[in-house]
Design a protein around this motif. Structure first.
Motif, PDB file in Angstrom:
ATOM      1  N   LEU A 166     -19.558  12.143 -94.874  1.00  0.00           N
ATOM      2  CA  LEU A 166     -19.944  10.771 -95.207  1.00  0.00           C
ATOM      3  C   LEU A 166     -18.769   9.862 -94.897  1.00  0.00           C
ATOM      4  O   LEU A 166     -17.622  10.179 -95.254  1.00  0.00           O
ATOM      5  CB  LEU A 166     -20.225  10.682 -96.707  1.00  0.00           C
ATOM      6  CG  LEU A 166     -21.643  10.930 -97.200  1.00  0.00           C
ATOM      7  CD1 LEU A 166     -21.596  11.271 -98.677  1.00  0.00           C
ATOM      8  CD2 LEU A 166     -22.535   9.720 -96.960  1.00  0.00           C
ATOM      9  N   VAL A 224     -34.876  24.763-107.675  1.00  0.00           N
ATOM     10  CA  VAL A 224     -35.396  23.391-107.589  1.00  0.00           C
ATOM     11  C   VAL A 224     -36.012  23.199-106.204  1.00  0.00           C
ATOM     12  O   VAL A 224     -35.419  23.594-105.196  1.00  0.00           O
ATOM     13  CB  VAL A 224     -34.261  22.359-107.818  1.00  0.00           C
ATOM     14  CG1 VAL A 224     -34.762  20.939-107.639  1.00  0.00           C
ATOM     15  CG2 VAL A 224     -33.644  22.532-109.202  1.00  0.00           C
ATOM     16  N   ALA A 225     -37.216  22.593-106.179  1.00  0.00           N
ATOM     17  CA  ALA A 225     -37.903  22.383-104.888  1.00  0.00           C
ATOM     18  C   ALA A 225     -37.067  21.482-103.984  1.00  0.00           C
ATOM     19  O   ALA A 225     -36.418  20.539-104.470  1.00  0.00           O
ATOM     20  CB  ALA A 225     -39.267  21.756-105.135  1.00  0.00           C
ATOM     21  N   CYS A 241     -30.437   4.619 -98.789  1.00  0.00           N
ATOM     22  CA  CYS A 241     -29.271   4.243 -99.625  1.00  0.00           C
ATOM     23  C   CYS A 241     -28.046   3.989 -98.754  1.00  0.00           C
ATOM     24  O   CYS A 241     -27.299   3.037 -98.991  1.00  0.00           O
ATOM     25  CB  CYS A 241     -28.962   5.341-100.634  1.00  0.00           C
ATOM     26  SG  CYS A 241     -30.247   5.608-101.850  1.00  0.00           S
ATOM     27  N   ALA A 298     -31.531   9.384 -98.452  1.00  0.00           N
ATOM     28  CA  ALA A 298     -30.125   9.243 -98.061  1.00  0.00           C
ATOM     29  C   ALA A 298     -29.962   8.106 -97.055  1.00  0.00           C
ATOM     30  O   ALA A 298     -29.065   7.263 -97.182  1.00  0.00           O
ATOM     31  CB  ALA A 298     -29.610  10.560 -97.486  1.00  0.00           C
ATOM     32  N   GLN A 315     -37.779  14.361 -97.246  1.00  0.00           N
ATOM     33  CA  GLN A 315     -37.722  13.355 -98.319  1.00  0.00           C
ATOM     34  C   GLN A 315     -36.254  13.070 -98.691  1.00  0.00           C
ATOM     35  O   GLN A 315     -35.854  11.916 -98.875  1.00  0.00           O
ATOM     36  CB  GLN A 315     -38.500  13.880 -99.534  1.00  0.00           C
ATOM     37  CG  GLN A 315     -38.667  12.870-100.651  1.00  0.00           C
ATOM     38  CD  GLN A 315     -38.141  13.407-101.981  1.00  0.00           C
ATOM     39  OE1 GLN A 315     -38.150  14.616-102.227  1.00  0.00           O
ATOM     40  NE2 GLN A 315     -37.665  12.519-102.823  1.00  0.00           N
ATOM     41  N   ASN A 357     -24.299  15.134-108.684  1.00  0.00           N
ATOM     42  CA  ASN A 357     -25.150  15.368-109.860  1.00  0.00           C
ATOM     43  C   ASN A 357     -26.580  15.747-109.491  1.00  0.00           C
ATOM     44  O   ASN A 357     -27.415  15.893-110.376  1.00  0.00           O
ATOM     45  CB  ASN A 357     -25.181  14.099-110.732  1.00  0.00           C
ATOM     46  CG  ASN A 357     -23.880  13.926-111.479  1.00  0.00           C
ATOM     47  OD1 ASN A 357     -23.318  14.901-111.981  1.00  0.00           O
ATOM     48  ND2 ASN A 357     -23.370  12.708-111.539  1.00  0.00           N
ATOM     49  N   ASP A 358     -26.845  15.911-108.219  1.00  0.00           N
ATOM     50  CA  ASP A 358     -28.211  16.185-107.775  1.00  0.00           C
ATOM     51  C   ASP A 358     -28.536  17.665-107.989  1.00  0.00           C
ATOM     52  O   ASP A 358     -27.820  18.546-107.493  1.00  0.00           O
ATOM     53  CB  ASP A 358     -28.331  15.821-106.278  1.00  0.00           C
ATOM     54  CG  ASP A 358     -29.775  15.753-105.825  1.00  0.00           C
ATOM     55  OD1 ASP A 358     -30.530  16.714-106.081  1.00  0.00           O
ATOM     56  OD2 ASP A 358     -30.136  14.755-105.194  1.00  0.00           O
ATOM     57  N   PRO A 359     -29.625  17.960-108.725  1.00  0.00           N
ATOM     58  CA  PRO A 359     -29.933  19.373-109.043  1.00  0.00           C
ATOM     59  C   PRO A 359     -30.433  20.192-107.858  1.00  0.00           C
ATOM     60  O   PRO A 359     -30.602  21.406-107.991  1.00  0.00           O
ATOM     61  CB  PRO A 359     -31.039  19.247-110.109  1.00  0.00           C
ATOM     62  CG  PRO A 359     -31.678  17.925-109.839  1.00  0.00           C
ATOM     63  CD  PRO A 359     -30.603  17.026-109.307  1.00  0.00           C
ATOM     64  N   ARG A 360     -30.677  19.545-106.711  1.00  0.00           N
ATOM     65  CA  ARG A 360     -31.178  20.306-105.564  1.00  0.00           C
ATOM     66  C   ARG A 360     -30.106  21.174-104.922  1.00  0.00           C
ATOM     67  O   ARG A 360     -30.411  22.007-104.074  1.00  0.00           O
ATOM     68  CB  ARG A 360     -31.799  19.353-104.531  1.00  0.00           C
ATOM     69  CG  ARG A 360     -33.132  18.790-105.012  1.00  0.00           C
ATOM     70  CD  ARG A 360     -33.622  17.684-104.112  1.00  0.00           C
ATOM     71  NE  ARG A 360     -32.871  16.448-104.320  1.00  0.00           N
ATOM     72  CZ  ARG A 360     -33.159  15.286-103.744  1.00  0.00           C
ATOM     73  NH1 ARG A 360     -34.185  15.223-102.909  1.00  0.00           N
ATOM     74  NH2 ARG A 360     -32.435  14.199-103.990  1.00  0.00           N
ATOM     75  N   PHE A 392     -25.253  23.571 -97.398  1.00  0.00           N
ATOM     76  CA  PHE A 392     -25.146  22.207 -96.896  1.00  0.00           C
ATOM     77  C   PHE A 392     -23.683  21.930 -96.533  1.00  0.00           C
ATOM     78  O   PHE A 392     -22.775  22.308 -97.285  1.00  0.00           O
ATOM     79  CB  PHE A 392     -25.506  21.179 -97.982  1.00  0.00           C
ATOM     80  CG  PHE A 392     -26.938  21.175 -98.415  1.00  0.00           C
ATOM     81  CD1 PHE A 392     -27.909  20.529 -97.662  1.00  0.00           C
ATOM     82  CD2 PHE A 392     -27.319  21.787 -99.601  1.00  0.00           C
ATOM     83  CE1 PHE A 392     -29.235  20.492 -98.077  1.00  0.00           C
ATOM     84  CE2 PHE A 392     -28.642  21.759-100.034  1.00  0.00           C
ATOM     85  CZ  PHE A 392     -29.605  21.118 -99.269  1.00  0.00           C
TER      86      PHE A 392
END
Ligand code: FAD
Length: 137
Positions: free
Chosen positions: A51, A16-17, A30, A27, A22, A67-70, A47
């Motif tokens: 937080l 995934v790009a 939000c 982040a 971005q 749930n983020d596909p990155r 990573f």
């Protein structure tokens, strides 16, 4: 307000790009809305993110991130109540590097240049992130 801190490790999903500028802009937007602060360290493959903020906002954000596909292979290292923030000034600081200073910092705390999320001591990891964060100030 209850204040909690969450730390996890994950790996980039190479299918995934990824545009870290971005990603961090979203982040920060939000997190400002949700009064969350923290830091994201990215070495090109791994990573590590810390937080901090209210329990409900932290929980909702972690579920979106998970749930983020990155990224993939998330390991939750710690989630605990705390009395103060370690990174109060950043809605999300990004430290993106894999250089000699990063390796030297890992070596100083862990006697290795690789972080094993299954073994790592969370207090030492937070010390590492605070050391690296000095470069962001
Ligand atoms: P939307 O932006 O509406 O996106 C919808 C879906 O698409 C989500 O599942 C999202 O994960 C996915 N998506 C979004 N952009 C891309 C893209 N460029 N490529 C592929 N899939 C995409 N969010 C925060 O709020 N705070 C953080 O501190 C934070 N840290 C993050 C750290 C990492 C390592 C990663 C990978 C993501 C982080 N995010 C963070 C982003 C988070 O995963 C959400 O994309 C973001 O919170 C917006 O949520 P949304 O529901 O509005 O999704």
């Amino acid at each position: 307000m209850n204040l909690s801190r969450l730390v996890y490790h994950s790996q980039r999903n190479r299918s995934v790009a990824l545009d870290t500028k971005q990603l961090i802009a979203t982040a920060q937007r939000c997190n400002s809305r949700d009064s969350l602060t923290g830091m994201l360290h990215f070495d090109g493959q791994n990573f590590i993110q810390v937080l901090e903020g209210g329990r409900a906002e932290l929980s909702a954000t972690y579920h979106r991130i998970a749930n983020d596909p990155r990224h993939t292979n998330l390991i939750l290292i710690s989630c605990t109540e705390v009395r103060e923030r370690l990174f109060p000034n950043w809605s999300m600081g990004l430290h993106e590097a894999s250089n000699e200073r990063v390796k030297e910092t890992y070596m100083r705390y862990f006697a290795t240049t690789r972080i094993d999320p299954k073994q790592v001591n969370v207090d030492s990891l937070l010390d590492v992130l605070q050391d690296l964060a000095v470069e962001l100030a």
